[in-house]
Design a protein around this motif. Sequence first.
Motif, PDB file in Angstrom:
ATOM      1  N   UNK A 454       6.086  30.702  14.242  1.00  0.00           N
ATOM      2  CA  UNK A 454       7.399  30.549  14.877  1.00  0.00           C
ATOM      3  C   UNK A 454       7.662  29.104  15.299  1.00  0.00           C
ATOM      4  N   UNK A 455       6.620  28.391  15.692  1.00  0.00           N
ATOM      5  CA  UNK A 455       6.808  26.991  16.094  1.00  0.00           C
ATOM      6  C   UNK A 455       7.227  26.118  14.921  1.00  0.00           C
ATOM      7  N   UNK A 456       6.851  26.500  13.690  1.00  0.00           N
ATOM      8  CA  UNK A 456       7.383  25.848  12.496  1.00  0.00           C
ATOM      9  C   UNK A 456       6.741  24.551  12.086  1.00  0.00           C
ATOM     10  N   UNK A 457       5.708  24.100  12.813  1.00  0.00           N
ATOM     11  CA  UNK A 457       5.077  22.820  12.441  1.00  0.00           C
ATOM     12  C   UNK A 457       3.902  23.018  11.488  1.00  0.00           C
ATOM     13  N   UNK A 458       3.314  24.199  11.492  1.00  0.00           N
ATOM     14  CA  UNK A 458       2.250  24.576  10.566  1.00  0.00           C
ATOM     15  C   UNK A 458       2.361  26.078  10.354  1.00  0.00           C
ATOM     16  N   UNK A 459       1.616  26.588   9.376  1.00  0.00           N
ATOM     17  CA  UNK A 459       1.754  28.016   9.058  1.00  0.00           C
ATOM     18  C   UNK A 459       0.404  28.525   8.553  1.00  0.00           C
ATOM     19  N   UNK A 460      -0.124  29.533   9.230  1.00  0.00           N
ATOM     20  CA  UNK A 460      -1.324  30.203   8.766  1.00  0.00           C
ATOM     21  C   UNK A 460      -1.178  31.696   9.023  1.00  0.00           C
ATOM     22  N   UNK A 461      -2.135  32.492   8.553  1.00  0.00           N
ATOM     23  CA  UNK A 461      -2.030  33.942   8.670  1.00  0.00           C
ATOM     24  C   UNK A 461      -3.347  34.500   9.186  1.00  0.00           C
ATOM     25  N   UNK A 462      -3.416  35.822   9.250  1.00  0.00           N
ATOM     26  CA  UNK A 462      -4.634  36.489   9.664  1.00  0.00           C
ATOM     27  C   UNK A 462      -5.178  37.333   8.510  1.00  0.00           C
ATOM     28  N   UNK A 464      -8.642  40.415   7.820  1.00  0.00           N
ATOM     29  CA  UNK A 464      -9.785  41.133   8.383  1.00  0.00           C
ATOM     30  C   UNK A 464     -11.051  40.712   7.658  1.00  0.00           C
ATOM     31  N   UNK A 465     -12.021  40.216   8.409  1.00  0.00           N
ATOM     32  CA  UNK A 465     -13.320  39.816   7.871  1.00  0.00           C
ATOM     33  C   UNK A 465     -14.398  40.518   8.681  1.00  0.00           C
ATOM     34  N   UNK A 466     -15.181  41.342   7.994  1.00  0.00           N
ATOM     35  CA  UNK A 466     -16.285  42.085   8.626  1.00  0.00           C
ATOM     36  C   UNK A 466     -15.796  42.874   9.842  1.00  0.00           C
ATOM     37  N   UNK A 467     -14.642  43.488   9.663  1.00  0.00           N
ATOM     38  CA  UNK A 467     -14.102  44.369  10.689  1.00  0.00           C
ATOM     39  C   UNK A 467     -13.387  43.682  11.825  1.00  0.00           C
ATOM     40  N   UNK A 468     -13.168  42.378  11.733  1.00  0.00           N
ATOM     41  CA  UNK A 468     -12.526  41.643  12.822  1.00  0.00           C
ATOM     42  C   UNK A 468     -11.313  40.881  12.300  1.00  0.00           C
ATOM     43  N   UNK A 469     -10.246  40.854  13.086  1.00  0.00           N
ATOM     44  CA  UNK A 469      -9.062  40.071  12.739  1.00  0.00           C
ATOM     45  C   UNK A 469      -9.336  38.609  13.042  1.00  0.00           C
ATOM     46  N   UNK A 470      -9.165  37.751  12.025  1.00  0.00           N
ATOM     47  CA  UNK A 470      -9.455  36.334  12.190  1.00  0.00           C
ATOM     48  C   UNK A 470      -8.273  35.515  11.688  1.00  0.00           C
ATOM     49  N   UNK A 471      -8.239  34.276  12.092  1.00  0.00           N
ATOM     50  CA  UNK A 471      -7.268  33.334  11.549  1.00  0.00           C
ATOM     51  C   UNK A 471      -7.786  32.832  10.205  1.00  0.00           C
ATOM     52  N   UNK A 472      -6.867  32.725   9.245  1.00  0.00           N
ATOM     53  CA  UNK A 472      -7.273  32.310   7.899  1.00  0.00           C
ATOM     54  C   UNK A 472      -6.381  31.162   7.437  1.00  0.00           C
ATOM     55  N   UNK A 473      -7.007  30.081   6.996  1.00  0.00           N
ATOM     56  CA  UNK A 473      -6.263  28.928   6.481  1.00  0.00           C
ATOM     57  C   UNK A 473      -6.830  28.536   5.124  1.00  0.00           C
ATOM     58  N   UNK A 474      -5.983  28.513   4.113  1.00  0.00           N
ATOM     59  CA  UNK A 474      -6.429  28.070   2.794  1.00  0.00           C
ATOM     60  C   UNK A 474      -5.656  26.817   2.395  1.00  0.00           C
ATOM     61  N   UNK A 475      -6.274  26.003   1.573  1.00  0.00           N
ATOM     62  CA  UNK A 475      -5.667  24.757   1.095  1.00  0.00           C
ATOM     63  C   UNK A 475      -5.335  24.937  -0.378  1.00  0.00           C
ATOM     64  N   UNK A 476      -4.059  24.901  -0.726  1.00  0.00           N
ATOM     65  CA  UNK A 476      -3.676  25.018  -2.134  1.00  0.00           C
ATOM     66  C   UNK A 476      -2.451  24.157  -2.446  1.00  0.00           C
ATOM     67  N   UNK A 477      -2.223  23.127  -1.630  1.00  0.00           N
ATOM     68  CA  UNK A 477      -1.083  22.244  -1.825  1.00  0.00           C
ATOM     69  C   UNK A 477      -1.591  20.844  -2.135  1.00  0.00           C
TER      70      UNK A 477
END
Length: 514
Positions: A454-462, A464-477
Motif C-alpha cells: 500500500x505504501x507503494x515504494x516497494x512490493x513483496x508478497x508472502x 508458506x514455507x514449512x508451515x509458516x507464513x513468511x515474507x518472500x522477495x524474488x529478483x527478476x528485474x
Amino acid sequence: MTHHLRAQDPEQFDETFLPSVPTPPAAHPKVLRDELVAAAEWVSRYLSDLPTGPVNRPMPAEHRARLRAGRLGREPGDLGGVLEFVRDKIAPYPTGNGHPAFFAWINSPPAPAGVIAELLACTINATCGMGENALMDLERGTVRMLASLAGLPQGTGGVLTSGGSMANLLALATARTWFLTRRGSGDGAAYDRDHARLTVYYSAQAHMSVAKAASCIGLPAHRLRPVATDASDRMDLAALRAAITADLDAGLLPFCTVSTLGTTATGAVDPLEPITEVCRSAGMWHHADGAWGGLGATVPALAPLYRGVGGLDSMTVDPHKTLSVPVGCGALLVSDPEHLHTAFAHQASYLVADEADGADAAPWLSHATIELTRPGTRALALWATLHHLGRDGVAGMLTQQLALAAELRERIVAEPRLDLLAGGPWPVACFRIADPRCVAPDALHTHVARRVQENGRAYLATVTVRGRTVLRACVCNYRTTSEELDLLVREVLHAADADGRPGPAVKGQRSNGR
C-alpha cells in the motif's frame, strides 16, 4: 453521414444502406503514422520514468467498476482515444512488475527489444498454427535456441505457449499419450482401463499448475502424488521411489514424474539425474518444470545442479520470466518432437498443407499443441530479445539477479530484526520479522506485506514455507540494483514499526526459524 444497415426482407438487399464513407478499422496513412509516433514517444517516456514512480497504486472502486461495465458507444471513436485511454485509465494501475523495486512474484519487466518486436509482429499478424509463413519457421528456430540454452540435445523441438501453465498441460498430455501408446492402450476399452490407473508424481513444492494440468487431462486428485521434500526443499528421492513402488503394488500405472527447476517458494532445484534414473527404471516420462529455472545450465554457478539435463523427456521454460520477454511467451521443449505430433495432430479437409510448400516443409505447429490460431508475437518477441542479449547476455542477466539475491540474503542475515528462513539457488529470499513477543506471527507478516504494498515504494508478497507464513522477495528485474534492496529492507521494517510491532529486538532472543 454514415448510413447503417437495417433489417431487410431475406430476398432483398438494398445497397443504399451500405456505409457511404470509410469506417474503422481503416485509417488514413498519415493518421496511423501520427498515432504510432505518439504511442512510441509515450512508451519511451513511460519506461524511462518507471523507476521514479510508485510501484503500485490502488485502483479507485468507481474506476474499477467503469472498466468492468464494458459499455460500447454507438459511434466510431478516433484512434487518438486509444493512447489517451491507456495513459489515463490503464497505465496508472499496473501490477507493478515493471518497477525495479517489485519483488513479489516472478513477473519480469518487458525488455525493449520485445516491446518493439510485439508491435512489428502485430503488424504482420501471421498465425503460427497453420499455413507456412516466416514467423512459424522463426518459432521453430527460437525453440531450438531455447533448447540449446537449456542444455537439451540436438533434435529437441517444441512449441511456444502462453506460459508455463499451458506448457505443463501440454507436457502431461504428451506423456500420457506416449505412455499409453507404448502399452498398446491408446484407444478403446484398453484406454479406458489403463487411463483409470494413471498416477503422476511431483514435488510438494511444485507449482500449482502441475496439479491443475493433471486435473485437466482427467486425473482425479486421489491419483496425484505430491512427493515430500528434503531440508533443502528438493524432491526426496527415497519418498519418490516409495510412492512409485506402493502404486505399482496396488495395480496403478505411474506414468510421469515432474521435477521442478526453481521452486516458486524458495528457488530450489530438484535432483535431475537421479529422478531420471528412477523414471527410466519404472518406464516413466520425466518432465521438468523449468518455468523459472529452466535456463540454469547457462550460468556457471548453477551448472552443476543441471547435470543430466539432456536426459529429460520434456521441459517447460518461461521466457517472459527469466528473459524479460513480454508476457504471453512460455515454451514446451520436447527431446523427441514426434511425441507432440502423436498427441496433438488432427486432420481436417479445410486444413491441408499446400504442396507448394515444398519438400522441406515441416508439420504445422498446430499439430504440436492444442492451439490452431497462435500469435506470431511470441516468436518475434523472443527472437528479438535473444538477438539483443546474445548467449553471454542471457548468462550475464541471470548471474546479476543471482548476485543481487545473495546480497539481499546477506542484508537480511545482518539485520537483527529479520530472520532468513530459506532462499536459493534461484534469486529469492524467504524471511520473517524477529519478534518473540508476537502472538500471531503469520497474521503479522501478512499485514506487513500488505502495508508495504500500500505504501507503494516497494512490493513483496508472502508464501508458506514449512508451515509458516513468511515474507518472500524474488529478483527478476534487470533494472533492480542494490539501492532497491536497501529500500525493500527499510520498507519492511517501517511497515512493522507502523503496526506497533515488533520493536527493537534484543540479540540472543532471535529465532532462526530452522
